[in-house]
Design a protein around this motif. Sequence first.
Motif, PDB file in Angstrom:
ATOM      1  N   ALA A   6      94.315   7.320  26.823  1.00 22.40           N
ATOM      2  CA  ALA A   6      94.305   8.768  26.909  1.00 22.40           C
ATOM      3  C   ALA A   6      93.775   9.425  25.637  1.00 22.40           C
ATOM      4  O   ALA A   6      94.127  10.534  25.320  1.00 22.40           O
ATOM      5  N   SER A   7      92.964   8.713  24.898  1.00 18.61           N
ATOM      6  CA  SER A   7      92.450   9.308  23.675  1.00 18.61           C
ATOM      7  C   SER A   7      91.418  10.369  24.026  1.00 18.61           C
ATOM      8  O   SER A   7      90.557  10.160  24.862  1.00 18.61           O
ATOM      9  N   ARG A   8      91.525  11.485  23.385  1.00 23.38           N
ATOM     10  CA  ARG A   8      90.610  12.586  23.705  1.00 23.38           C
ATOM     11  C   ARG A   8      89.806  12.972  22.484  1.00 23.38           C
ATOM     12  O   ARG A   8      90.357  13.334  21.468  1.00 23.38           O
ATOM     13  N   GLY A   9      88.526  12.916  22.637  1.00 22.59           N
ATOM     14  CA  GLY A   9      87.659  13.368  21.575  1.00 22.59           C
ATOM     15  C   GLY A   9      87.664  12.490  20.340  1.00 22.59           C
ATOM     16  O   GLY A   9      87.027  12.816  19.366  1.00 22.59           O
ATOM     17  N   GLN A  10      88.376  11.363  20.381  1.00 27.21           N
ATOM     18  CA  GLN A  10      88.320  10.468  19.234  1.00 27.21           C
ATOM     19  C   GLN A  10      87.683   9.161  19.669  1.00 27.21           C
ATOM     20  O   GLN A  10      87.572   8.864  20.842  1.00 27.21           O
ATOM     21  N   LYS A  11      87.276   8.417  18.652  1.00 22.79           N
ATOM     22  CA  LYS A  11      86.604   7.160  18.954  1.00 22.79           C
ATOM     23  C   LYS A  11      87.577   6.201  19.622  1.00 22.79           C
ATOM     24  O   LYS A  11      88.740   6.144  19.277  1.00 22.79           O
ATOM     25  N   LEU A  12      87.055   5.434  20.566  1.00 27.22           N
ATOM     26  CA  LEU A  12      87.900   4.510  21.300  1.00 27.22           C
ATOM     27  C   LEU A  12      88.091   3.238  20.493  1.00 27.22           C
ATOM     28  O   LEU A  12      87.176   2.777  19.818  1.00 27.22           O
ATOM     29  N   ILE A  71      78.807  17.101  40.544  1.00 29.68           N
ATOM     30  CA  ILE A  71      79.462  15.791  40.626  1.00 29.68           C
ATOM     31  C   ILE A  71      80.725  15.778  39.776  1.00 29.68           C
ATOM     32  O   ILE A  71      81.779  15.294  40.204  1.00 29.68           O
ATOM     33  N   VAL A  72      80.606  16.337  38.583  1.00 29.45           N
ATOM     34  CA  VAL A  72      81.775  16.381  37.695  1.00 29.45           C
ATOM     35  C   VAL A  72      82.891  17.184  38.359  1.00 29.45           C
ATOM     36  O   VAL A  72      84.059  16.792  38.341  1.00 29.45           O
ATOM     37  N   LYS A  73      82.506  18.283  38.981  1.00 28.09           N
ATOM     38  CA  LYS A  73      83.491  19.147  39.646  1.00 28.09           C
ATOM     39  C   LYS A  73      84.228  18.382  40.745  1.00 28.09           C
ATOM     40  O   LYS A  73      85.450  18.411  40.815  1.00 28.09           O
ATOM     41  N   THR A  74      83.468  17.715  41.610  1.00 26.06           N
ATOM     42  CA  THR A  74      84.128  16.994  42.705  1.00 26.06           C
ATOM     43  C   THR A  74      84.944  15.825  42.169  1.00 26.06           C
ATOM     44  O   THR A  74      86.038  15.556  42.664  1.00 26.06           O
ATOM     45  N   SER A  80      86.473  16.072  28.390  1.00 29.29           N
ATOM     46  CA  SER A  80      87.893  16.086  28.017  1.00 29.29           C
ATOM     47  C   SER A  80      88.462  17.492  28.102  1.00 29.29           C
ATOM     48  O   SER A  80      89.617  17.684  28.461  1.00 29.29           O
ATOM     49  N   ALA A  81      87.632  18.499  27.800  1.00 29.20           N
ATOM     50  CA  ALA A  81      88.099  19.876  27.897  1.00 29.20           C
ATOM     51  C   ALA A  81      88.338  20.274  29.350  1.00 29.20           C
ATOM     52  O   ALA A  81      89.135  21.160  29.638  1.00 29.20           O
ATOM     53  N   LEU A  82      87.644  19.597  30.277  1.00 27.18           N
ATOM     54  CA  LEU A  82      87.829  19.874  31.699  1.00 27.18           C
ATOM     55  C   LEU A  82      89.022  19.099  32.257  1.00 27.18           C
ATOM     56  O   LEU A  82      89.275  19.127  33.459  1.00 27.18           O
ATOM     57  N   GLY A  83      89.708  18.382  31.403  1.00 28.07           N
ATOM     58  CA  GLY A  83      90.904  17.662  31.833  1.00 28.07           C
ATOM     59  C   GLY A  83      90.640  16.224  32.216  1.00 28.07           C
ATOM     60  O   GLY A  83      91.460  15.603  32.876  1.00 28.07           O
ATOM     61  N   ALA A  84      89.506  15.670  31.788  1.00 26.24           N
ATOM     62  CA  ALA A  84      89.203  14.282  32.125  1.00 26.24           C
ATOM     63  C   ALA A  84      89.701  13.357  31.034  1.00 26.24           C
ATOM     64  O   ALA A  84      89.527  13.643  29.856  1.00 26.24           O
ATOM     65  N   ALA A 106      88.037  17.009  40.836  1.00 24.95           N
ATOM     66  CA  ALA A 106      88.753  17.839  41.816  1.00 24.95           C
ATOM     67  C   ALA A 106      89.064  19.216  41.246  1.00 24.95           C
ATOM     68  O   ALA A 106      90.185  19.710  41.333  1.00 24.95           O
ATOM     69  N   LEU A 107      88.027  19.827  40.662  1.00 27.21           N
ATOM     70  CA  LEU A 107      88.196  21.167  40.115  1.00 27.21           C
ATOM     71  C   LEU A 107      87.927  22.197  41.200  1.00 27.21           C
ATOM     72  O   LEU A 107      87.097  21.973  42.087  1.00 27.21           O
TER      73      LEU A 107
END
Lengths: 96, 137
Positions: free
Chosen positions: A3-9, B64-67, B84-88, B70-71
């Motif tokens: 669940a890392s977000r915006g950081q390097k994996l 595609i990203v939207k589907t 990630s900002a879209l919740g992925a 499931a946005l």
Amino acid sequence: MVASRGQKLSGIQKQVLSLYRGFLRTARSKQPENRTHIESLVSAEFRRNSQMIDRKNFLHIEYLLRRGKKQLDQLKTVDSVRLSSSNVELPDTNRP
Amino acid sequence: MAAVPVTCVRLTASMHTNQVVGRTSTLKLVSVGRARSRFPVLRTSRFQISCSAKPETVNRVCEIVKTQLALGNDSKVEPDSKFSALGADSLDTVEIVMTLEEEFGISVEEENSQNITTVQEAADLIEKLVEKKNAPA
């Protein structure tokens, strides 16, 4: 654990994602209805583990990685069509 | 008697390593500062690339990203939107890249797929790969 977000994996995170990608790739080669079945199972399993397992529990993650790789190999080579649901283990495969 | 010089050597050795560690850490700081000052430059170059990716491609990627995530229809997916900002999470990102591969009939290398964080980056990479595929070998 993934669940890392915006950081390097980390290396182990990359391995997990690579395994996930491998499963999705392999699922493509199956029949459409089996494919959706496999995809939903695999996705649920990865998501469940990503929530349940502490991201620093490397021993467990590595164990799951090894197990997952073996299962992926089976899914690839044998013409198995489905995965069993409870713990994503391959059912009896019908060899040609 | 012989033990004394040995400890001396050890001390100096450890001091050396300390110095080295200190040096690397300052080096890191310098590089971070540089990266920051270069950031606007990177941005502009990205905008230039964004001109090269066709709007159709960007729109298709957005859909595609939207589907995939499931946005709802009301949520906006912009070219600059970070996944990630879209919740992925990272698993979603893998799924998005896999769907894009199928949709555009391309194959994304693993190293590349991990660098994709925004719609624009995905669209740029797709255009590049589609071009490569269509070009005579």
